[in-house]
Scaffold this motif. Structure first.
Motif, mmCIF file in Angstrom:
data_model
loop_
_atom_site.group_PDB
_atom_site.id
_atom_site.type_symbol
_atom_site.label_atom_id
_atom_site.label_comp_id
_atom_site.label_asym_id
_atom_site.label_seq_id
_atom_site.Cartn_x
_atom_site.Cartn_y
_atom_site.Cartn_z
ATOM 1 N N GLY A 1 0.790 -1.230 0.000
ATOM 2 C CA GLY A 1 0.000 0.000 0.000
ATOM 3 C C GLY A 1 0.821 1.277 0.000
ATOM 4 O O GLY A 1 0.285 2.372 0.082
ATOM 5 N N GLY B 1 2.610 2.469 -2.435
ATOM 6 C CA GLY B 1 2.649 3.143 -3.729
ATOM 7 C C GLY B 1 3.613 2.545 -4.734
ATOM 8 O O GLY B 1 3.916 3.169 -5.750
ATOM 9 N N LYS B 2 4.082 1.353 -4.493
ATOM 10 C CA LYS B 2 5.043 0.731 -5.416
ATOM 11 C C LYS B 2 4.415 0.434 -6.768
ATOM 12 O O LYS B 2 4.940 0.825 -7.817
ATOM 13 C CB LYS B 2 5.592 -0.576 -4.807
ATOM 14 N N THR B 3 3.277 -0.254 -6.735
ATOM 15 C CA THR B 3 2.607 -0.596 -7.997
ATOM 16 C C THR B 3 2.199 0.669 -8.746
ATOM 17 O O THR B 3 2.376 0.775 -9.958
ATOM 18 C CB THR B 3 1.370 -1.481 -7.716
ATOM 19 N N THR B 4 1.696 1.629 -8.009
ATOM 20 C CA THR B 4 1.283 2.905 -8.608
ATOM 21 C C THR B 4 2.455 3.541 -9.355
ATOM 22 O O THR B 4 2.303 3.995 -10.493
ATOM 23 C CB THR B 4 0.778 3.842 -7.492
HETATM 24 N N1 LIG Z 1 -7.216 1.784 -8.580
HETATM 25 C C1 LIG Z 1 -7.077 2.441 -7.417
HETATM 26 N N2 LIG Z 1 -8.004 3.344 -7.017
HETATM 27 C C2 LIG Z 1 -7.870 4.009 -5.852
HETATM 28 N N3 LIG Z 1 -6.841 3.851 -5.008
HETATM 29 C C3 LIG Z 1 -5.891 2.974 -5.333
HETATM 30 C C4 LIG Z 1 -5.953 2.210 -6.567
HETATM 31 N N4 LIG Z 1 -4.864 1.421 -6.630
HETATM 32 C C5 LIG Z 1 -4.161 1.660 -5.497
HETATM 33 N N5 LIG Z 1 -4.760 2.591 -4.727
HETATM 34 C C6 LIG Z 1 -4.263 3.128 -3.438
HETATM 35 O O1 LIG Z 1 -3.015 3.730 -3.665
HETATM 36 C C7 LIG Z 1 -2.100 3.411 -2.627
HETATM 37 C C8 LIG Z 1 -0.880 2.735 -3.208
HETATM 38 O O2 LIG Z 1 -1.259 1.488 -3.754
HETATM 39 P P1 LIG Z 1 -0.233 0.533 -4.517
HETATM 40 O O3 LIG Z 1 0.588 1.350 -5.428
HETATM 41 O O4 LIG Z 1 -1.025 -0.559 -5.121
HETATM 42 O O5 LIG Z 1 0.637 -0.014 -3.320
HETATM 43 P P2 LIG Z 1 1.724 -1.194 -3.299
HETATM 44 O O6 LIG Z 1 1.904 -1.707 -4.679
HETATM 45 O O7 LIG Z 1 2.938 -0.582 -2.723
HETATM 46 O O8 LIG Z 1 1.161 -2.238 -2.385
HETATM 47 C C9 LIG Z 1 -2.870 2.544 -1.649
HETATM 48 O O9 LIG Z 1 -3.311 3.371 -0.599
HETATM 49 C C10 LIG Z 1 -4.019 2.014 -2.445
HETATM 50 O O10 LIG Z 1 -5.133 1.816 -1.627
#
Ligand SMILES: Nc1ncnc2c1ncn2[C@@H]1O[C@H](COP(=O)(O)OP(=O)(O)O)[C@@H](O)[C@H]1O
Ligand SMILES: [Mg+2]
Lengths: 339, 259
Positions: free
Chosen positions: A41, A43-46
């Protein structure tokens, strides 16, 4: 100094009004293997998705190889992304999965066949070229996904939690595989992980993230031995972290005076750095777990819980037993950060 | 033990209840006599053959076929993108939209037919054939959206993103990786739509004009004038057609997965 190969400048990523990554700045050189490390959570994937072009930034720029690609669409960015779920095409054979991008490029058939076979061979899947992904094991699917990205010869290969869906043995195998492919091709790779040992083992440099912000960037050695914040220390295995002020360490439960001089800030010890059986502090054994070579103790001390792990050869203590322990200066890691 | 026999008895009765009328119609069509009756007067195949000689049946069969095929194709052309959008994007009021799309399933066909007649055919002067096309398309659309939607729910969006990163545009990713993976659902929707449209009575009842009647309506009209076993024979043939299509669909597509 040559300009960086990847440069993220004040990159702000948001989902609607929710800012997931505020003002990220990062750069890396060509051929580097970067680990994006952090809890789920953060922001890595983001971040990965925006580098790939699947998520438009709210503000900021992305440069790759000197060019501003912020507004280049994902299908023109020449970036490979291996999804956590692999995202293979279930209706296509292994061969056609790998050939997919080459066909979109409209390469001559002979070249497609040659490149696809070479790609399959590199990951050791040539003999399974005619199988559908559903007829492959998890590890094979993963290698197929890797081959599918690699045959496109992308400028950057992004991997989202590439090892998290594999069992322990396959994980080691795949780790070696990634290292080998990276060494052979010299490709710039960024991989995401929430597992510190994976990042330490694989990466040239680690980017540690917390709540969308970069907490620390450094080589595995630097992060492991010199975490600069309480969060980084905690994430990298310093399980005993206490605030220090006027040579007194302050825990959740109470205070203890320190037997050496320290500046104010935080002091951290790994479980392996805690000495038990002798020392000036007293504690009661709360629990003990046998882990083969070592015994892992949870101690109840005046300042709170202490995690200690010692060689299984040493004298063992039972739950409820009192013992003496020490937090030696030689094992202490000082963090400047105040509370 | 008694429980087992009770459940078998109920199963048997249910089957008789469901298949009984079908059997009666098949047998009634085999009559050698002149009027529709059960049990029939003697056995012959003459009514089954006669069906093919009745010209109005031939015309209305072609109309019904055309309506079923093209109406369903148009419904799919609208329904597949709609199902895709409802599943992929965060559409405001998606649930409301789904309910509205499903409305023709809920609203009685008679009302749909009357509404089309009263507000489209009469005031605008829309031809009956065109009105029938609209009606059948609208009728099949809910099934198309539903069945295609259900085949899409397990399809992850990262597959399309993977295709885009390999060079596809969003549109070509849809055709290259989404469509091949929902092909079973689309075919199932087509068959369900086809059968629904072909057997449709209440809506078509209002939408018939000189020389323009769907087959079921034509059969009704025929029966009002000529009470002979040819209608039973035709019904039996149509039932075999439907059963045949569904059987093949089940065998090759696993049709029941989608409906
Ligand atoms: N499609 C989305 N819509 C809204 N919020 C999102 C979405 N994808 C991720 N988030 C939020 O963005 C933040 C970073 O998520 P993400 O990048 O998936 O984290 P990680 O990959 O590090 O686990 C988290 O708080 C998550 O809830
Ligand atoms: Mg993630």
């Amino acid at each position: 100094m040559s300009s960086p190969y990847i440069l993220l400048k004040d990159l702000t990523l948001a989902y609607g009004d929710m800012v997931a990554v505020p003002k990220l700045n990062f750069s890396c050189d060509k051929g580097e293997l970067i680990a994006l490390l952090g809890p789920s959570g953060c922001g890595k994937t983001t971040t990965m998705r925006s580098i790939a072009g699947l998520l438009a930034p709210q503000s900021g720029q992305i440069y790759i190889d000197g060019k501003d690609v912020t507004n280049v669409p994902a299908n023109k960015r020449e970036i490979g992304l291996m999804f956590q779920s692999y995202a293979l095409f279930p209706h296509l054979s292994g061969f056609e999965n790998v050939a997919f991008g080459l066909r979109i490029k409209k390469l001559p058939e002979a070249e497609i066949v040659e490149k696809t076979n070479k790609g399959l061979d590199t990951v050791g899947l040539l003999h399974l070229a005619n199988r559908k992904p559903s007829e492959m094991s998890g590890g094979q699917q993963q290698r197929l996904a890797l081959a599918r990205s690699m045959v496109m010869e992308p400028k950057v290969l992004l991997l989202d939690e590439p090892l998290s869906n594999l069992d322990a043995r396959l994980r080691l195998e795949m780790r070696a595989e990634l290292q080998r492919v990276q060494r052979e091709t010299g490709i710039t790779m960024i991989f995401v992980t929430h597992d510190q040992s994976e990042a330490l083992a694989l990466a040239d440099r680690i980017v540690l993230m917390k709540d969308g912000l970069i907490e620390q960037i450094g080589t595995p050695d630097e992060l492991y031995n010199k975490p600069t914040s309480v969060f980084a220390a905690d994430f990298l295995g310093f399980e005993n972290i206490f605030e220090v002020s006027n040579n007194v360490i302050i825990g959740d439960a109470g205070k203890m005076s320190l037997d050496f001089k320290s500046e104010s800030g935080h002091l951290a010890w790994r479980p392996s750095g805690v000495k038990i059986g002798q020392g000036k502090y007293k504690a009661v054994v709360k629990s003990v777990a046998f882990a083969g070579e070592r015994r892992e103790y949870v101690l109840d001390a005046e300042i709170g819980v202490i995690m200690a792990d010692v060689s299984a050869q040493k004298k063992s203590y039972k739950i409820g037993e009192s013992l003496a322990f020490d937090l030696p200066k030689s094992e202490a890691h000082f963090i400047e950060q105040a509370s | 033990m008694t429980e087992k026999w009770t459940s078998r008895l109920i199963l048997g009765l249910t089957l008789i209840f469901l298949i009984g009328p079908f059997l009666i119609i098949i047998i009634a069509g085999l009559s050698a006599g002149q009027s529709l009756a059960f049990p029939p007067d003697g056995i012959s195949l003459k009514w089954y053959l006669k069906v093919f000689e009745i010209e109005s049946f031939r015309d209305s069969f072609i109309l019904s076929m055309a309506l079923a095929i093209f109406g369903t194709l148009i419904a799919l052309a609208l329904g597949v993108p709609a199902a895709y959008a409802l599943n992929r994007y965060e559409i405001p009021y998606a649930e409301t939209i789904k309910t509205i799309v499903a409305a023709p399933i809920i609203v009685p066909g008679i009302i749909v037919g009357l509404a089309l007649l009263r507000y489209l055919v009469l005031p605008i002067g829309l031809t009956v054939t065109l009105a029938l096309f609209f009606a059948h398309t609208a009728l099949v659309l809910p099934y198309a959206v539903r069945v295609v939607s259900s085949s899409m729910t397990n399809l992850r969006s990262d597959m399309e993103e993977a295709a885009v990163l390999l060079g596809c545009t969003r549109l070509s990713a849809f055709f290259k990786v989404v469509l091949p993976n929902i092909k079973g659902g689309v075919l199932a929707a087509f068959i369900l739509g086809f059968v629904t449209s072909f057997n449709q009575v209440p809506v078509s009842l209002f939408l018939s004009g000189p020389g323009v009647r769907t087959l079921p309506i034509d059969m009704l009209a025929y029966m009002e004038i000529t009470y002979d076993p040819s209608v039973a024979a035709l019904s039996a043939l149509l039932a075999f057609l439907s059963v045949g299509i569904v059987f093949l669909a089940e065998k090759f597509l696993g049709f029941s997965r989608y409906v």
